[in-house]
Design a protein around this motif. Sequence first.
Motif, mmCIF file in Angstrom:
data_model
loop_
_atom_site.group_PDB
_atom_site.id
_atom_site.type_symbol
_atom_site.label_atom_id
_atom_site.label_comp_id
_atom_site.label_asym_id
_atom_site.label_seq_id
_atom_site.Cartn_x
_atom_site.Cartn_y
_atom_site.Cartn_z
ATOM 1 N N VAL A 3 0.853 -1.185 0.000
ATOM 2 C CA VAL A 3 0.000 0.000 0.000
ATOM 3 C C VAL A 3 0.886 1.232 0.000
ATOM 4 C CG1 VAL A 3 -1.749 1.305 1.267
ATOM 5 C CG2 VAL A 3 -1.846 -1.194 1.215
ATOM 6 N N LYS A 4 0.698 2.080 -0.961
ATOM 7 C CA LYS A 4 1.496 3.299 -1.078
ATOM 8 C C LYS A 4 0.817 4.417 -0.303
ATOM 9 C CE LYS A 4 3.681 6.151 -4.569
ATOM 10 N NZ LYS A 4 3.818 6.390 -6.004
ATOM 11 N N THR A 5 1.567 5.101 0.540
ATOM 12 C CA THR A 5 1.021 6.216 1.300
ATOM 13 C C THR A 5 1.810 7.472 0.978
ATOM 14 O OG1 THR A 5 2.428 5.817 3.209
ATOM 15 C CG2 THR A 5 0.290 4.708 3.187
ATOM 16 N N GLY A 6 1.161 8.597 1.152
ATOM 17 C CA GLY A 6 1.809 9.874 0.910
ATOM 18 C C GLY A 6 2.130 10.552 2.211
ATOM 19 N N PRO A 7 2.748 11.718 2.139
ATOM 20 C CA PRO A 7 3.057 12.454 3.362
ATOM 21 C C PRO A 7 1.791 12.993 4.010
ATOM 22 C CG PRO A 7 3.564 13.764 1.427
ATOM 23 C CD PRO A 7 3.160 12.398 0.937
ATOM 24 N N SER A 8 1.841 13.140 5.319
ATOM 25 C CA SER A 8 0.705 13.702 6.041
ATOM 26 C C SER A 8 0.708 15.227 5.900
ATOM 27 C CB SER A 8 0.776 13.331 7.517
ATOM 28 O OG SER A 8 0.655 11.938 7.651
ATOM 29 N N VAL A 9 -0.492 15.806 5.876
ATOM 30 C CA VAL A 9 -0.666 17.247 5.774
ATOM 31 C C VAL A 9 -1.452 17.716 6.979
ATOM 32 C CG1 VAL A 9 -1.711 19.114 4.426
ATOM 33 C CG2 VAL A 9 -0.602 17.193 3.252
ATOM 34 N N LEU A 10 -0.984 18.787 7.624
ATOM 35 C CA LEU A 10 -1.660 19.389 8.771
ATOM 36 C C LEU A 10 -2.120 20.782 8.385
ATOM 37 C CD1 LEU A 10 -2.446 19.687 11.787
ATOM 38 C CD2 LEU A 10 -0.074 20.419 12.206
ATOM 39 N N VAL A 11 -3.420 21.058 8.579
ATOM 40 C CA VAL A 11 -3.976 22.389 8.350
ATOM 41 C C VAL A 11 -4.460 22.905 9.697
ATOM 42 C CG1 VAL A 11 -5.762 23.724 7.173
ATOM 43 C CG2 VAL A 11 -4.699 21.772 6.004
ATOM 44 N N ARG A 12 -3.893 24.053 10.141
ATOM 45 C CA ARG A 12 -4.261 24.639 11.423
ATOM 46 C C ARG A 12 -3.948 26.124 11.377
ATOM 47 N NH1 ARG A 12 0.345 25.783 14.312
ATOM 48 N NH2 ARG A 12 2.199 24.624 13.700
ATOM 49 N N PRO A 13 -4.540 26.893 12.283
ATOM 50 C CA PRO A 13 -4.211 28.315 12.353
ATOM 51 C C PRO A 13 -2.783 28.508 12.873
ATOM 52 C CG PRO A 13 -6.237 27.834 13.549
ATOM 53 C CD PRO A 13 -5.611 26.525 13.196
ATOM 54 N N VAL A 14 -2.160 29.602 12.495
ATOM 55 C CA VAL A 14 -0.871 29.936 13.081
ATOM 56 C C VAL A 14 -1.103 30.321 14.537
ATOM 57 C CG1 VAL A 14 0.144 30.665 10.891
ATOM 58 C CG2 VAL A 14 -0.969 32.346 12.349
ATOM 59 N N ALA A 15 -0.080 30.275 15.321
ATOM 60 C CA ALA A 15 -0.198 30.566 16.751
ATOM 61 C C ALA A 15 -0.874 31.916 16.984
ATOM 62 C CB ALA A 15 1.179 30.553 17.392
ATOM 63 N N GLY A 16 -1.882 31.931 17.838
ATOM 64 C CA GLY A 16 -2.596 33.144 18.195
ATOM 65 C C GLY A 16 -3.706 33.550 17.244
ATOM 66 N N ALA A 17 -3.873 32.843 16.158
ATOM 67 C CA ALA A 17 -4.914 33.181 15.181
ATOM 68 C C ALA A 17 -6.095 32.229 15.320
ATOM 69 C CB ALA A 17 -4.367 33.111 13.764
ATOM 70 N N ALA A 18 -7.227 32.654 14.768
ATOM 71 C CA ALA A 18 -8.416 31.808 14.702
ATOM 72 C C ALA A 18 -8.856 31.762 13.242
ATOM 73 C CB ALA A 18 -9.531 32.378 15.570
ATOM 74 N N VAL A 19 -9.268 30.596 12.795
ATOM 75 C CA VAL A 19 -9.711 30.428 11.414
ATOM 76 C C VAL A 19 -11.140 29.936 11.421
ATOM 77 C CG1 VAL A 19 -9.380 29.172 9.261
ATOM 78 C CG2 VAL A 19 -7.395 29.979 10.540
ATOM 79 N N SER A 20 -11.985 30.614 10.651
ATOM 80 C CA SER A 20 -13.387 30.239 10.551
ATOM 81 C C SER A 20 -13.794 30.220 9.085
ATOM 82 C CB SER A 20 -14.247 31.244 11.320
ATOM 83 O OG SER A 20 -15.602 30.903 11.207
ATOM 84 N N PHE A 21 -14.340 29.106 8.632
ATOM 85 C CA PHE A 21 -14.899 28.997 7.293
ATOM 86 C C PHE A 21 -16.365 29.408 7.384
ATOM 87 C CE2 PHE A 21 -11.349 26.137 7.239
ATOM 88 C CZ PHE A 21 -10.833 26.233 5.961
ATOM 89 N N THR A 22 -16.815 30.286 6.513
ATOM 90 C CA THR A 22 -18.210 30.715 6.552
ATOM 91 C C THR A 22 -19.050 30.006 5.506
ATOM 92 O OG1 THR A 22 -17.713 32.577 5.114
ATOM 93 C CG2 THR A 22 -17.649 32.976 7.503
ATOM 94 N N GLY A 23 -18.512 28.989 4.919
ATOM 95 C CA GLY A 23 -19.229 28.157 3.958
ATOM 96 C C GLY A 23 -18.827 26.720 4.184
ATOM 97 N N PRO A 24 -19.404 25.816 3.431
ATOM 98 C CA PRO A 24 -19.122 24.395 3.641
ATOM 99 C C PRO A 24 -17.706 24.032 3.214
ATOM 100 C CG PRO A 24 -20.442 24.698 1.683
ATOM 101 C CD PRO A 24 -20.344 26.037 2.334
ATOM 102 N N LEU A 25 -17.217 22.940 3.779
ATOM 103 C CA LEU A 25 -15.905 22.419 3.435
ATOM 104 C C LEU A 25 -16.073 20.954 3.051
ATOM 105 C CD1 LEU A 25 -12.837 22.905 3.326
ATOM 106 C CD2 LEU A 25 -12.745 22.210 5.727
ATOM 107 N N ALA A 26 -15.538 20.575 1.892
ATOM 108 C CA ALA A 26 -15.611 19.190 1.418
ATOM 109 C C ALA A 26 -14.212 18.596 1.377
ATOM 110 C CB ALA A 26 -16.244 19.137 0.036
#
Length: 189
Positions: A3-26
């Motif tokens: 089974v071939k796997t790829g690298p892991s990806v992390l999506v997060r806010p930078v330190a001290g920030a907040a991230v809010s999506f105001t629409g759907p995420l797929a």
Amino acid sequence: SGVKTGPSVLVRPVAGAAVSFTGPLALDNARHLTLRDLVIEGFNAFWSLDVRCANHVTLENVGGGRRLHISRSENVLVKGGWWGNYGTRGEQDSLIGHGGSNCSPARSGGPSRNVTLDGVTFRDVFWGSRVSDFSPESHPDCLQLDEVTGLTIRNSRFLRCAQVFIGFYGDGHLRSVVIENNVFAKIGT
């Protein structure tokens, strides 16, 4: 195992920030992805967060939207966060199971497998409204299960659900479900 796997990806806010999506995420066909500390509102969408045909996806403290949908996905961990707060005619509940189009040839479909919900809150489904006021398309569950094999729900809370905390609608397609150390409070409207 080949089974071939790829690298892991992390999506997060930078330190001290907040991230809010105001629409759907797929997350369609996502692989080896972690989302951390995100708010996904998606209030005008059928699903606020739609995880479909994915493998090795982790959601850590992600929530704030109305409905979480996990379908035809494998190895999904949802840790923390909250979903719910809806009460409009025709709205659906959060769902782990069927739905949507077929997946890529690598994952042709079928039930979701190996899904864990740990410390997630499902809340305020039709709360304060009479379920009889809603159309037949409205679902009075905080969480609906349909077509999943290998599901664990632990350390989670189901609060102020209209009629059903967890709806089991698998027609024989629910297998190996473990529900442990959860809180179920205030059913009804």
